[in-house]
Design a protein around this motif. Structure first.
Motif, PDB file in Angstrom:
ATOM      1  N   THR A  13      -4.838   0.778  -1.610  1.00 39.86           N
ATOM      2  CA  THR A  13      -3.513   0.733  -2.219  1.00 39.86           C
ATOM      3  C   THR A  13      -3.595   1.160  -3.678  1.00 39.86           C
ATOM      4  OG1 THR A  13      -3.796  -1.586  -2.828  1.00 39.86           O
ATOM      5  CG2 THR A  13      -2.746  -1.122  -0.708  1.00 39.86           C
ATOM      6  N   PHE A  15      -1.734   0.854  -7.532  1.00 36.17           N
ATOM      7  CA  PHE A  15      -0.829   0.030  -8.316  1.00 36.17           C
ATOM      8  C   PHE A  15      -0.907   0.465  -9.770  1.00 36.17           C
ATOM      9  CE2 PHE A  15       0.154  -3.673 -10.989  1.00 36.17           C
ATOM     10  CZ  PHE A  15       1.432  -3.951 -10.528  1.00 36.17           C
ATOM     11  N   SER A  29       4.894  -1.060  -8.580  1.00 35.12           N
ATOM     12  CA  SER A  29       4.041   0.065  -8.952  1.00 35.12           C
ATOM     13  C   SER A  29       4.883   1.274  -9.308  1.00 35.12           C
ATOM     14  CB  SER A  29       3.090   0.410  -7.809  1.00 35.12           C
ATOM     15  OG  SER A  29       2.278   1.515  -8.150  1.00 35.12           O
ATOM     16  N   HIS A 200       2.284  -3.191  -4.185  1.00 40.59           N
ATOM     17  CA  HIS A 200       1.366  -2.055  -4.158  1.00 40.59           C
ATOM     18  C   HIS A 200       1.900  -0.962  -3.238  1.00 40.59           C
ATOM     19  CE1 HIS A 200      -2.411  -4.079  -5.904  1.00 40.59           C
ATOM     20  NE2 HIS A 200      -1.399  -4.919  -6.071  1.00 40.59           N
ATOM     21  N   ARG A 252      -7.758   1.713  -9.295  1.00 47.26           N
ATOM     22  CA  ARG A 252      -7.472   1.995  -7.893  1.00 47.26           C
ATOM     23  C   ARG A 252      -8.290   3.186  -7.418  1.00 47.26           C
ATOM     24  NH1 ARG A 252      -6.317  -2.660  -6.944  1.00 47.26           N
ATOM     25  NH2 ARG A 252      -5.947  -1.908  -4.812  1.00 47.26           N
TER      26      ARG A 252
END
Length: 402
Positions: A13, A15, A29, A200, A252
């Protein structure tokens, strides 16, 4: 001139915290991701291959990021729906059972012949063309979250009734909510009642983002920086068939690969231009320091009651351009950056380090007073051109267009 196109595919995911004033317990996000996210990843990769923390300085430029859809066995860049092209939403009173199966009619906004008095003076605000009386009650609006492949984007700019297949990014992602506990940075401990929720974004394998790195010629010598071109060559070898990188402050994960022999920012312009008025369609975010038009544009001196316009002279691609803007259609401002408590910019009500951008898809109606329109399509407007901001496509409009 060496250039390199990189594709970033989500491995988990993503974010990237959306900027909101004050303390919010619901953190969503930012999507699409801001260019700073990819700039940070590029800086890290360049430092790995060059050993220098400032390898991105100088004439190295970023173009993008652009959402890309995997279709027909290749990655295709997506373009935003132009906000001056509206679709008809038929009123419930006239709706037919089979109406959903019929492609919606479209209308093209263009500056009104008569100026309207507003906070900017007498302005030729965009208006709908004359249409049958039964259609006046319909709801006309630009499709939300609609993106287009390159051929569809070009066809739509040339003919607003062209058959196109819009792509919704929301069809290629899932949103996931999570519960967290806020901590005090100084102590690393939680406080009572400090729960928050985050949202997310999980991208499907069919959606990714691409950027292009290139070395621009030096303004004084007209030559590219050999050292920076070498950095790009080393970076291409370093990435090879793929490498994992971390994006943003949350780290991420994304897989980055090289799209060989790919150019995603080719100029888009009308096939001919014989003195018609120009439409500028933003294909990336525009940074005008919180305003709706570039900083170098100033109001023209008009007599009372006459339509107001704004003109600006700027240099780009080695050419001089003179544009006159009549009016614009801009989307909801896109806020990027970070805030510090107690540090507020009074001008725009944003925190220190935050930028309010005009989103992609926004439109400006104007006239080209001086310069080659083909060269204009390669220019950029506003602040942050080195970060890919200020990109636009060109179209034309005529008085009384339907």
């Amino acid at each position: 001139m060496k250039q390199l196109t990189l594709l970033f595919e989500a491995q988990d995911t993503w974010f990237f915290q959306e900027l909101r004033p004050g303390n919010s317990l619901w953190l969503t996000s930012l999507f699409p991701p801001p260019v700073r996210v990819f700039e940070g990843a590029v800086r890290s990769l360049l430092q790995q291959v060059s050993g220098q923390p400032n390898a991105l300085a100088g004439n190295l430029r970023i173009a993008g990021p652009w959402p890309c859809l995997h279709a027909d066995a290749q990655w295709q860049r997506l373009y935003p729906w132009p906000l001056h092209i509206l679709e008809q939403r038929i009123s419930p009173a006239r709706a037919q059972p089979a109406a959903g199966a019929i492609a919606p009619q479209r209308a093209l906004l263009r500056p009104a012949k008569q100026a309207t008095r507003c906070d900017l003076g007498w302005v030729r605000l965009p208006e709908l063309p004359t249409m049958p009386a039964q259609a006046k009650d319909d709801d006309w609006q630009a499709p939300k979250d609609a993106w287009l492949k390159r051929d569809d984007f070009i066809a739509l700019l040339a003919d607003c009734q062209a058959h196109v297949s819009p792509v919704k990014l929301t069809d290629h992602l899932h949103r996931e909510t999570r519960l967290g506990i806020a901590r005090v940075a100084e102590t690393g401990l939680s406080e009572e009642g400090m729960l928050f929720q985050t949202e997310h974004v999980r991208l499907q394998p069919t959606l990714a983002f691409a950027i292009t790195l290139r070395v621009s010629p030096n303004a004084s010598s007209g030559l590219a920086d050999d050292a920076q071109e070498l950095f790009l060559q080393q970076l291409e070898q370093h990435i090879d068939s793929g490498r994992l990188v971390r994006l943003g402050a949350e780290g991420r994960m994304a897989r980055v690969t090289v799209l060989a022999d790919t150019v995603m920012d080719e100029a888009i312009l009308p096939p001919s231009f014989d003195g018609q008025n120009l439409v500028l369609v933003a294909t990336s975010a525009m940074d005008f320091d919180g305003h709706w038009l570039p900083q170098d544009f100033t109001p023209d001196a008009n007599q009372s009651g006459q339509a107001q316009s704004w003109s600006g002279i700027f240099h780009a691609c080695g050419d001089r351009f003179n544009l006159r803007l009549l009016s614009a259609i801009t989307g909801k401002r896109q806020v990027e950056g970070s805030t510090r408590e107690g540090k507020i910019r009074s001008t725009h009500g944003l925190g220190q380090g935050a930028r309010a951008l005009v989103p992609a898809g926004s439109v400006w109606f104007g006239q080209l007073l001086h310069g080659d329109f083909k060269r204009l399509a390669r220019a950029r407007l506003g602040i942050g051109k080195k970060l890919g901001r200020g990109e636009f496509a060109l179209a034309t409009w005529k008085e009384g267009d339907a």
